[in-house]
Structures are given as C-alpha cells and as structure tokens.
Design an enzyme around this catalytic site. Structure first.
Site, PDB file in Angstrom:
ATOM      1  N   THR A   9       0.571  -0.914  -0.075  1.00 55.27           N
ATOM      2  CA  THR A   9       0.159   0.358   0.083  1.00 55.27           C
ATOM      3  C   THR A   9       1.089   1.154   0.149  1.00 55.27           C
ATOM      4  O   THR A   9       1.778   1.281   0.967  1.00 55.27           O
ATOM      5  CB  THR A   9      -0.900   0.402   1.478  1.00 55.27           C
ATOM      6  OG1 THR A   9      -1.871   0.840   1.061  1.00 55.27           O
ATOM      7  CG2 THR A   9      -0.292   0.123   2.369  1.00 55.27           C
ATOM      8  N   ASP A  70      -8.361  -5.743   1.138  1.00 52.00           N
ATOM      9  CA  ASP A  70      -8.817  -4.933   0.415  1.00 52.00           C
ATOM     10  C   ASP A  70     -10.530  -4.874   0.501  1.00 52.00           C
ATOM     11  O   ASP A  70     -10.277  -6.197   1.884  1.00 52.00           O
ATOM     12  CB  ASP A  70      -9.402  -5.884  -1.059  1.00 52.00           C
ATOM     13  CG  ASP A  70     -10.016  -5.802  -2.228  1.00 52.00           C
ATOM     14  OD1 ASP A  70     -10.039  -4.099  -2.522  1.00 52.00           O
ATOM     15  OD2 ASP A  70     -11.105  -5.466  -3.347  1.00 52.00           O
ATOM     16  N   THR A  71     -10.930  -4.017   0.346  1.00 53.53           N
ATOM     17  CA  THR A  71     -12.718  -3.614   1.477  1.00 53.53           C
ATOM     18  C   THR A  71     -13.394  -3.386   0.311  1.00 53.53           C
ATOM     19  O   THR A  71     -12.872  -2.306  -0.575  1.00 53.53           O
ATOM     20  CB  THR A  71     -11.839  -1.875   2.556  1.00 53.53           C
ATOM     21  OG1 THR A  71     -10.852  -2.723   3.233  1.00 53.53           O
ATOM     22  CG2 THR A  71     -13.351  -1.954   3.094  1.00 53.53           C
ATOM     23  N   TYR A 154     -16.599   6.320   2.237  1.00 48.61           N
ATOM     24  CA  TYR A 154     -17.999   6.398   2.609  1.00 48.61           C
ATOM     25  C   TYR A 154     -18.266   6.792   4.407  1.00 48.61           C
ATOM     26  O   TYR A 154     -19.429   6.743   5.128  1.00 48.61           O
ATOM     27  CB  TYR A 154     -18.817   4.967   2.738  1.00 48.61           C
ATOM     28  CG  TYR A 154     -18.600   4.751   0.699  1.00 48.61           C
ATOM     29  CD1 TYR A 154     -19.821   5.026   0.077  1.00 48.61           C
ATOM     30  CD2 TYR A 154     -18.014   3.570   0.521  1.00 48.61           C
ATOM     31  CE1 TYR A 154     -19.190   4.738  -0.915  1.00 48.61           C
ATOM     32  CE2 TYR A 154     -17.721   3.464  -0.451  1.00 48.61           C
ATOM     33  CZ  TYR A 154     -18.787   3.527  -1.494  1.00 48.61           C
ATOM     34  OH  TYR A 154     -18.725   3.851  -3.324  1.00 48.61           O
ATOM     35  N   HIS A 180     -13.710  -2.838  11.192  1.00 47.30           N
ATOM     36  CA  HIS A 180     -13.572  -3.342   9.616  1.00 47.30           C
ATOM     37  C   HIS A 180     -11.866  -3.898   9.537  1.00 47.30           C
ATOM     38  O   HIS A 180     -11.772  -4.827   9.905  1.00 47.30           O
ATOM     39  CB  HIS A 180     -14.614  -2.969   8.539  1.00 47.30           C
ATOM     40  CG  HIS A 180     -14.029  -1.836   7.686  1.00 47.30           C
ATOM     41  ND1 HIS A 180     -14.600  -0.849   8.606  1.00 47.30           N
ATOM     42  CD2 HIS A 180     -13.329  -1.449   6.875  1.00 47.30           C
ATOM     43  CE1 HIS A 180     -13.750   0.481   7.775  1.00 47.30           C
ATOM     44  NE2 HIS A 180     -13.734  -0.285   6.387  1.00 47.30           N
TER      45      HIS A 180
HETATM   46  P1  IMP Z   1      -9.436  -0.183  -0.366  1.00 45.91           P
HETATM   47  O1  IMP Z   1      -9.810  -1.664  -0.776  1.00 45.91           O
HETATM   48  O2  IMP Z   1      -8.929   0.257   0.922  1.00 45.91           O
HETATM   49  O3  IMP Z   1      -8.969   0.404  -1.478  1.00 45.91           O
HETATM   50  O4  IMP Z   1     -11.623   0.363  -0.610  1.00 45.91           O
HETATM   51  C1  IMP Z   1     -11.447   0.486  -1.519  1.00 45.91           C
HETATM   52  C2  IMP Z   1     -12.700   1.889  -1.019  1.00 45.91           C
HETATM   53  O5  IMP Z   1     -13.865   1.341  -0.342  1.00 45.91           O
HETATM   54  C3  IMP Z   1     -12.242   3.243  -0.935  1.00 45.91           C
HETATM   55  O6  IMP Z   1     -12.204   3.566  -2.129  1.00 45.91           O
HETATM   56  C4  IMP Z   1     -13.370   3.784  -0.251  1.00 45.91           C
HETATM   57  O7  IMP Z   1     -14.524   4.254  -0.600  1.00 45.91           O
HETATM   58  C5  IMP Z   1     -13.920   2.697   0.998  1.00 45.91           C
HETATM   59  N1  IMP Z   1     -13.163   2.178   2.022  1.00 45.91           N
HETATM   60  C6  IMP Z   1     -12.094   1.240   2.567  1.00 45.91           C
HETATM   61  N2  IMP Z   1     -12.045   1.375   3.514  1.00 45.91           N
HETATM   62  C7  IMP Z   1     -13.196   2.683   4.311  1.00 45.91           C
HETATM   63  C8  IMP Z   1     -13.241   3.059   5.255  1.00 45.91           C
HETATM   64  O8  IMP Z   1     -12.670   3.043   6.592  1.00 45.91           O
HETATM   65  N3  IMP Z   1     -14.458   4.284   5.401  1.00 45.91           N
HETATM   66  C9  IMP Z   1     -14.804   4.402   4.377  1.00 45.91           C
HETATM   67  N4  IMP Z   1     -14.868   3.884   3.643  1.00 45.91           N
HETATM   68  C10 IMP Z   1     -13.660   2.995   3.177  1.00 45.91           C
END
Ligand code: IMP
Length: 196
Positions: A9, A70-71, A154, A180
């Site tokens: 990251t 990944d989220t 979000y 999360h």
């Molecule tokens: P990533 O996999 O961490 O890049 O997350 C993918 C997308 O999920 C991000 O672009 C955000 O829009 C949303 N996201 C991930 N983590 C969070 C969080 O902790 N709060 C709010 N939105 C999140």
C-alpha cells in the site's frame, strides 16, 4: 536478524496502524521502498481474490513476505452493492463524494430499518507458495445525509449504532479500534505471530 514484512500500500494511515500494532520486532517496508512495482488491477470477483492478487504481485517483485488488503461496503438493500466496486461505484475515477452521492441516491426511498450495511476488509499474506487470508467486518447503517468531518470514503454516511455516530463523527483513534480494518488486522496479527 529482524524479520521483514512488505505492506502492499501507499496509504500512510494503514502503514501507521499496522506498525503500531506489530511493534518494533519487525521491519515494515512498503511498496514505496521498491522501484518498478506495477500498479495492480483489481479485477477479482471477491475481496479475497483482489487482496491475494495484490500480495502475490508485490511478493514476486520483492521476494519478501507481503501483506495486502481489500475493502468493500456491502449494503443489504442494494444486494451487497457497492461491494468490491466500492472505490469506483460512481465510475472509474469517481471521487469519494461522487460515490457517496450515488449511494444516497440509490437509497433515497429506502426506510431506516432497511438501511443495514457492513464494511468488510480482507487481509492477505503471501510468501513463497504459501498464502492465507483473514476477514474483519463492522456492521452499521447508511444515513440519509452526510454527518461529520473525519475519515474518508463512505465514513460520513456509515452510522455505527453502538456509539450513535457516523465514522466521520468519531475520532480516528476511536474508528481504528472498532473498524472492519481493525478487526481484520487483529486477526492478521494473531495468525502472523503464530507462524513467525
Ligand atoms: P480499499 O480496498 O482500502 O482501497 O477500499 C476500497 C474503497 O472502499 C475505498 O475507495 C473507499 O471508498 C472504501 N473504504 C475502504 N475503507 C474505508 C473506510 O474505512 N471508511 C470508508 N470507506 C472506506
């Protein structure tokens, strides 16, 4: 000799959080410490596939144990959308604001009772031919409009019922205890310490 771990990251907050939790026994590197690591296209069908893909590509370049996450935000009334498409819900280069606006639009006629949602984070670990994942989640509801100034993504519309606040209305410290990602990280560290 201290063990090394690469975080797949650029995100400073994620790096800080994992460093805090792992302590000083491990040298934490990030993709910024290496040249020519390709941008990973997140084209998997699940968070697991995307996290493993990221970790594998970075491992192949660094030859060091790698961690990737990944989220996604999964909204019940939208059959789990935006899910794996959370970062590009409103389009390929969508801003956080555009994604939130689309989410609120799609939920315009949905009652409070039906606005349940969850954030899920998958963390993948990859070294040699060995790989494993852990999953963390947090449940909440999507508000009707944005509330609060902190956080990102979000957070302004993700309402955490136990504290009666959106993620944007709480301090980063507080969010980092219940989120999360925090839950996934806790499981990751337990598992990592077992095998290292
Ligand atoms: P990533 O996999 O961490 O890049 O997350 C993918 C997308 O999920 C991000 O672009 C955000 O829009 C949303 N996201 C991930 N983590 C969070 C969080 O902790 N709060 C709010 N939105 C999140």
């Amino acid at each position: 000799m201290k063990k090394k771990l690469v975080l797949a990251t650029h995100n400073r907050d994620k790096i800080k959080e994992i460093k805090n939790k792992l302590g000083n026994d491990i040298i934490i590197l990030t993709i910024d410490d290496f040249d020519n690591i390709p941008e990973v296209i997140e084209d998997g069908e699940t968070l697991e596939q995307n996290a493993i893909k990221k970790a594998k590509i970075v491992y192949e370049h660094t030859k060091l144990p790698t961690v990737a996450d990944d989220t996604g935000l999964f909204v019940d009334a939208l059959n789990g959308k935006p899910g794996i498409y959370s970062s590009r819900f409103a389009g390929e280069c969508a801003t956080y604001d555009e994604n939130v606006k689309k989410l609120l639009d799609e939920l315009k006629n949905v009652s409070w009772e039906q606005r349940d949602a969850k954030f899920i984070t998958v963390i993948a670990y990859y070294v040699n031919k060995s790989k494993w994942t852990v999953k963390g989640k947090v449940e909440g509801k999507i508000t009707q409009k944005k509330r609060g100034k902190n956080g990102f993504g979000y957070d302004p519309v993700f309402y955490y019922e136990e504290l009666g606040k959106t993620f944007s209305e709480m301090s980063l410290d507080k969010k980092n205890k219940i989120s999360h990602r925090a839950n996934a990280l806790k499981k990751f560290i337990e598992q990592y310490k077992k095998i290292n």
